[in-house]
Write a protein that holds these residues in place. Structure first.
Motif, PDB file in Angstrom:
ATOM      1  N   TYR A 152       0.849  -1.182   0.000  1.00 10.55           N
ATOM      2  CA  TYR A 152       0.000   0.000   0.000  1.00 10.55           C
ATOM      3  C   TYR A 152       0.889   1.239   0.000  1.00 10.55           C
ATOM      4  CZ  TYR A 152       0.976   0.052   5.052  1.00 10.55           C
ATOM      5  OH  TYR A 152       1.594   0.069   6.274  1.00 10.55           O
ATOM      6  N   PHE A 153       0.262   2.406  -0.185  1.00  6.80           N
ATOM      7  CA  PHE A 153       1.029   3.624  -0.391  1.00  6.80           C
ATOM      8  C   PHE A 153       0.685   4.703   0.631  1.00  6.80           C
ATOM      9  CE2 PHE A 153       0.320   1.623  -4.528  1.00  6.80           C
ATOM     10  CZ  PHE A 153       1.635   1.425  -4.935  1.00  6.80           C
ATOM     11  N   LYS A 154       1.664   5.568   0.856  1.00  6.84           N
ATOM     12  CA  LYS A 154       1.461   6.818   1.570  1.00  6.84           C
ATOM     13  C   LYS A 154       2.023   7.937   0.699  1.00  6.84           C
ATOM     14  CE  LYS A 154       1.781   4.818   6.229  1.00  6.84           C
ATOM     15  NZ  LYS A 154       2.428   4.927   7.569  1.00  6.84           N
ATOM     16  N   PHE A 155       1.525   9.153   0.944  1.00  6.92           N
ATOM     17  CA  PHE A 155       1.937  10.264   0.090  1.00  6.92           C
ATOM     18  C   PHE A 155       2.154  11.518   0.919  1.00  6.92           C
ATOM     19  CE2 PHE A 155       1.195  13.837  -2.813  1.00  6.92           C
ATOM     20  CZ  PHE A 155       2.018  13.480  -3.875  1.00  6.92           C
ATOM     21  N   PHE A 156       3.280  12.184   0.680  1.00  2.00           N
ATOM     22  CA  PHE A 156       3.566  13.459   1.331  1.00  2.00           C
ATOM     23  C   PHE A 156       3.330  14.584   0.337  1.00  2.00           C
ATOM     24  CE2 PHE A 156       6.778  16.853   2.170  1.00  2.00           C
ATOM     25  CZ  PHE A 156       6.148  17.392   3.289  1.00  2.00           C
ATOM     26  N   ASP A 157       2.359  15.436   0.657  1.00  2.00           N
ATOM     27  CA  ASP A 157       2.031  16.608  -0.150  1.00  2.00           C
ATOM     28  C   ASP A 157       2.845  17.778   0.401  1.00  2.00           C
ATOM     29  OD1 ASP A 157       0.968  18.831  -1.359  1.00  2.00           O
ATOM     30  OD2 ASP A 157      -1.120  18.383  -0.887  1.00  2.00           O
ATOM     31  N   SER A 158       3.934  18.121  -0.297  1.00  2.00           N
ATOM     32  CA  SER A 158       4.845  19.145   0.218  1.00  2.00           C
ATOM     33  C   SER A 158       4.226  20.537   0.189  1.00  2.00           C
ATOM     34  CB  SER A 158       6.148  19.137  -0.590  1.00  2.00           C
ATOM     35  OG  SER A 158       5.897  19.428  -1.962  1.00  2.00           O
ATOM     36  N   THR A 159       3.315  20.780  -0.742  1.00  2.00           N
ATOM     37  CA  THR A 159       2.692  22.103  -0.840  1.00  2.00           C
ATOM     38  C   THR A 159       1.877  22.418   0.406  1.00  2.00           C
ATOM     39  OG1 THR A 159       2.582  21.929  -3.252  1.00  2.00           O
ATOM     40  CG2 THR A 159       1.147  23.558  -2.196  1.00  2.00           C
ATOM     41  N   ASN A 160       1.139  21.424   0.895  1.00  2.00           N
ATOM     42  CA  ASN A 160       0.293  21.609   2.074  1.00  2.00           C
ATOM     43  C   ASN A 160       0.892  21.000   3.335  1.00  2.00           C
ATOM     44  OD1 ASN A 160      -2.029  22.878   0.683  1.00  2.00           O
ATOM     45  ND2 ASN A 160      -2.145  20.903  -0.369  1.00  2.00           N
ATOM     46  N   ASN A 161       2.122  20.474   3.209  1.00  2.00           N
ATOM     47  CA  ASN A 161       2.815  19.848   4.345  1.00  2.00           C
ATOM     48  C   ASN A 161       1.920  18.808   5.020  1.00  2.00           C
ATOM     49  OD1 ASN A 161       5.060  19.484   6.030  1.00  2.00           O
ATOM     50  ND2 ASN A 161       4.237  20.875   7.570  1.00  2.00           N
ATOM     51  N   LYS A 162       1.389  17.904   4.202  1.00  7.99           N
ATOM     52  CA  LYS A 162       0.398  16.945   4.686  1.00  7.99           C
ATOM     53  C   LYS A 162       0.745  15.539   4.220  1.00  7.99           C
ATOM     54  CE  LYS A 162      -4.622  16.137   4.590  1.00  7.99           C
ATOM     55  NZ  LYS A 162      -5.920  16.680   4.117  1.00  7.99           N
ATOM     56  N   ILE A 163       0.571  14.568   5.110  1.00  6.28           N
ATOM     57  CA  ILE A 163       0.786  13.164   4.768  1.00  6.28           C
ATOM     58  C   ILE A 163      -0.565  12.473   4.604  1.00  6.28           C
ATOM     59  CG2 ILE A 163       1.657  10.938   5.584  1.00  6.28           C
ATOM     60  CD1 ILE A 163       3.900  12.423   6.979  1.00  6.28           C
ATOM     61  N   TYR A 164      -0.748  11.822   3.469  1.00  5.32           N
ATOM     62  CA  TYR A 164      -1.938  11.009   3.229  1.00  5.32           C
ATOM     63  C   TYR A 164      -1.584   9.552   3.508  1.00  5.32           C
ATOM     64  CZ  TYR A 164      -4.020  14.995   0.785  1.00  5.32           C
ATOM     65  OH  TYR A 164      -4.537  16.223   0.463  1.00  5.32           O
ATOM     66  N   ASN A 165      -2.309   8.950   4.437  1.00  2.00           N
ATOM     67  CA  ASN A 165      -2.062   7.553   4.780  1.00  2.00           C
ATOM     68  C   ASN A 165      -2.921   6.588   3.973  1.00  2.00           C
ATOM     69  OD1 ASN A 165      -0.053   7.887   6.849  1.00  2.00           O
ATOM     70  ND2 ASN A 165      -1.671   8.727   8.153  1.00  2.00           N
ATOM     71  N   ARG A 166      -3.808   7.137   3.144  1.00  2.12           N
ATOM     72  CA  ARG A 166      -4.629   6.306   2.256  1.00  2.12           C
ATOM     73  C   ARG A 166      -4.410   6.764   0.819  1.00  2.12           C
ATOM     74  NH1 ARG A 166      -9.973   6.628   2.312  1.00  2.12           N
ATOM     75  NH2 ARG A 166     -10.293   4.460   1.704  1.00  2.12           N
ATOM     76  N   VAL A 167      -3.771   5.921   0.034  1.00  5.13           N
ATOM     77  CA  VAL A 167      -3.552   6.169  -1.389  1.00  5.13           C
ATOM     78  C   VAL A 167      -3.956   4.897  -2.117  1.00  5.13           C
ATOM     79  CG1 VAL A 167      -1.902   6.818  -3.169  1.00  5.13           C
ATOM     80  CG2 VAL A 167      -1.612   7.693  -0.840  1.00  5.13           C
ATOM     81  N   LEU A 168      -4.932   5.009  -3.001  1.00  6.02           N
ATOM     82  CA  LEU A 168      -5.503   3.821  -3.638  1.00  6.02           C
ATOM     83  C   LEU A 168      -5.238   3.819  -5.140  1.00  6.02           C
ATOM     84  CD1 LEU A 168      -8.939   3.740  -1.770  1.00  6.02           C
ATOM     85  CD2 LEU A 168      -6.845   2.480  -1.216  1.00  6.02           C
ATOM     86  N   PRO A 169      -5.170   2.625  -5.761  1.00  2.60           N
ATOM     87  CA  PRO A 169      -5.350   1.309  -5.149  1.00  2.60           C
ATOM     88  C   PRO A 169      -4.050   0.753  -4.582  1.00  2.60           C
ATOM     89  CG  PRO A 169      -5.060   1.043  -7.496  1.00  2.60           C
ATOM     90  CD  PRO A 169      -5.037   2.534  -7.236  1.00  2.60           C
ATOM     91  N   ASP A 170      -4.174  -0.323  -3.788  1.00  2.00           N
ATOM     92  CA  ASP A 170      -3.003  -1.080  -3.383  1.00  2.00           C
ATOM     93  C   ASP A 170      -2.447  -1.818  -4.603  1.00  2.00           C
ATOM     94  OD1 ASP A 170      -3.633  -0.205  -0.874  1.00  2.00           O
ATOM     95  OD2 ASP A 170      -4.322  -2.147  -0.122  1.00  2.00           O
ATOM     96  N   VAL A 171      -1.264  -2.367  -4.455  1.00  2.00           N
ATOM     97  CA  VAL A 171      -0.623  -3.100  -5.551  1.00  2.00           C
ATOM     98  C   VAL A 171      -0.190  -4.474  -5.057  1.00  2.00           C
ATOM     99  CG1 VAL A 171       1.428  -3.200  -7.026  1.00  2.00           C
ATOM    100  CG2 VAL A 171       0.142  -1.079  -6.838  1.00  2.00           C
ATOM    101  N   HIS A 172      -0.440  -5.477  -5.882  1.00  2.00           N
ATOM    102  CA  HIS A 172       0.023  -6.826  -5.568  1.00  2.00           C
ATOM    103  C   HIS A 172       1.436  -6.992  -6.116  1.00  2.00           C
ATOM    104  CE1 HIS A 172      -0.217 -11.066  -4.606  1.00  2.00           C
ATOM    105  NE2 HIS A 172       0.240 -11.342  -5.820  1.00  2.00           N
ATOM    106  N   PHE A 173       2.403  -7.137  -5.220  1.00  2.00           N
ATOM    107  CA  PHE A 173       3.807  -7.237  -5.636  1.00  2.00           C
ATOM    108  C   PHE A 173       4.161  -8.657  -6.052  1.00  2.00           C
ATOM    109  CE2 PHE A 173       8.202  -8.323  -4.897  1.00  2.00           C
ATOM    110  CZ  PHE A 173       8.880  -7.291  -5.527  1.00  2.00           C
ATOM    111  N   ILE A 174       4.879  -8.758  -7.169  1.00  2.00           N
ATOM    112  CA  ILE A 174       5.563  -9.976  -7.582  1.00  2.00           C
ATOM    113  C   ILE A 174       6.950  -9.560  -8.055  1.00  2.00           C
ATOM    114  CG2 ILE A 174       3.476 -11.266  -8.215  1.00  2.00           C
ATOM    115  CD1 ILE A 174       4.018 -10.502 -11.127  1.00  2.00           C
ATOM    116  N   PRO A 175       7.937 -10.447  -8.017  1.00  2.00           N
ATOM    117  CA  PRO A 175       9.277 -10.077  -8.491  1.00  2.00           C
ATOM    118  C   PRO A 175       9.249  -9.554  -9.924  1.00  2.00           C
ATOM    119  CG  PRO A 175       9.363 -12.143  -7.281  1.00  2.00           C
ATOM    120  CD  PRO A 175       7.908 -11.809  -7.440  1.00  2.00           C
ATOM    121  N   ASP A 176      10.040  -8.520 -10.176  1.00  2.00           N
ATOM    122  CA  ASP A 176      10.141  -7.875 -11.492  1.00  2.00           C
ATOM    123  C   ASP A 176       8.826  -7.233 -11.922  1.00  2.00           C
ATOM    124  OD1 ASP A 176      12.860  -8.656 -11.807  1.00  2.00           O
ATOM    125  OD2 ASP A 176      12.205 -10.640 -12.456  1.00  2.00           O
TER     126      ASP A 176
END
Length: 221
Positions: A152-176
């Motif tokens: 899953y992802f998080k995002f730092f918005d530098s303009t508003n100095n804000k961290i988003y703890n919900r960034v969608l969608p999640d990703v299913h990881f596999i090698p390569d």
């Protein structure tokens, strides 16, 4: 020609900018290899760029090229500070090429914004936007020791100095993993946190308030 991570010699992906003649930026392939075709007697500078990294050497200068240039390699040193991780702890990697939008479909891509991947609150990769011919992209290299796991992802918005703890969608990881391209990037959306009001005005927010809000929405008596 290659780009390597300084500590592990794992090949990385980077964007190269060339000056003079305004050549288009070049992106390495999934093995870290890059190739730039130039005219005979071309002169210019190749500079690797990736948010959160410094490079050795920082660039290569060329003057009046008349033959193929080999072994023009770079070593990248990771230096992000908000979220950190050690790539030497992982054996598998993947690449996510993405853009980030808000709920109103506006692009979020300031120079100091940071997109990060996580597994169980453990950082697995970070990236800031890099310029391409038609805008900006997040080139997020992600890492794992598993053959399959959810990221899953998080995002730092530098303009508003804000961290988003919900960034969608999640990703299913596999090698390569290869998720998104420059021409067709993955679209990730930051989500505002849910706010439950103190519905019964007792000075605290708890499950009773959530039930009251649900009753109000559903008109349940």
């Amino acid at each position: 020609m290659f780009c390597y991570d300084h500590n592990t010699l794992i090949i990385m992906k980077f964007i190269f900018n060339t000056v003079k003649d305004q050549l288009e930026p070049v992106v390495t392939n999934s093995k870290g290899e890059y190739e730039i075709n130039v005219d005979l007697q071309w002169s210019g500078t190749i500079t690797p760029t990736k948010q959160g990294y410094t490079f050795s050497p920082p660039y290569y200068n060329f003057s009046n090229i008349t033959e193929q240039q080999n072994m023009q390699n770079f070593i990248g040193n990771y230096s992000h500070s908000l979220w950190t991780f050690d790539v030497s702890n992982y054996k598998h990697q993947g690449m996510i090429t993405a853009i980030v939008k808000d709920d109103n479909e506006n692009l979020i891509q300031s120079e100091k914004d940071i997109l990060a991947a996580f597994v169980n609150n453990e950082c697995r990769g970070v990236s800031s936007p890099s310029p391409v011919s038609d805008g900006k992209r997040f080139f997020l290299q992600v890492w794992s020791n598993e053959n399959s796991e959810n990221m899953y992802f998080k995002f730092f918005d530098s303009t508003n100095n804000k961290i988003y703890n919900r960034v969608l969608p999640d990703v299913h990881f596999i090698p390569d993993l290869e998720y998104g391209t420059i021409l067709s990037p993955a679209v990730l959306k930051v989500k505002q946190p849910y706010h439950i009001p103190d519905a019964n005005n007792d000075g605290k927010v708890d499950i009773i308030d959530a039930v009251d809000v649900l009753k109000y929405i559903t008109n349940f008596q």
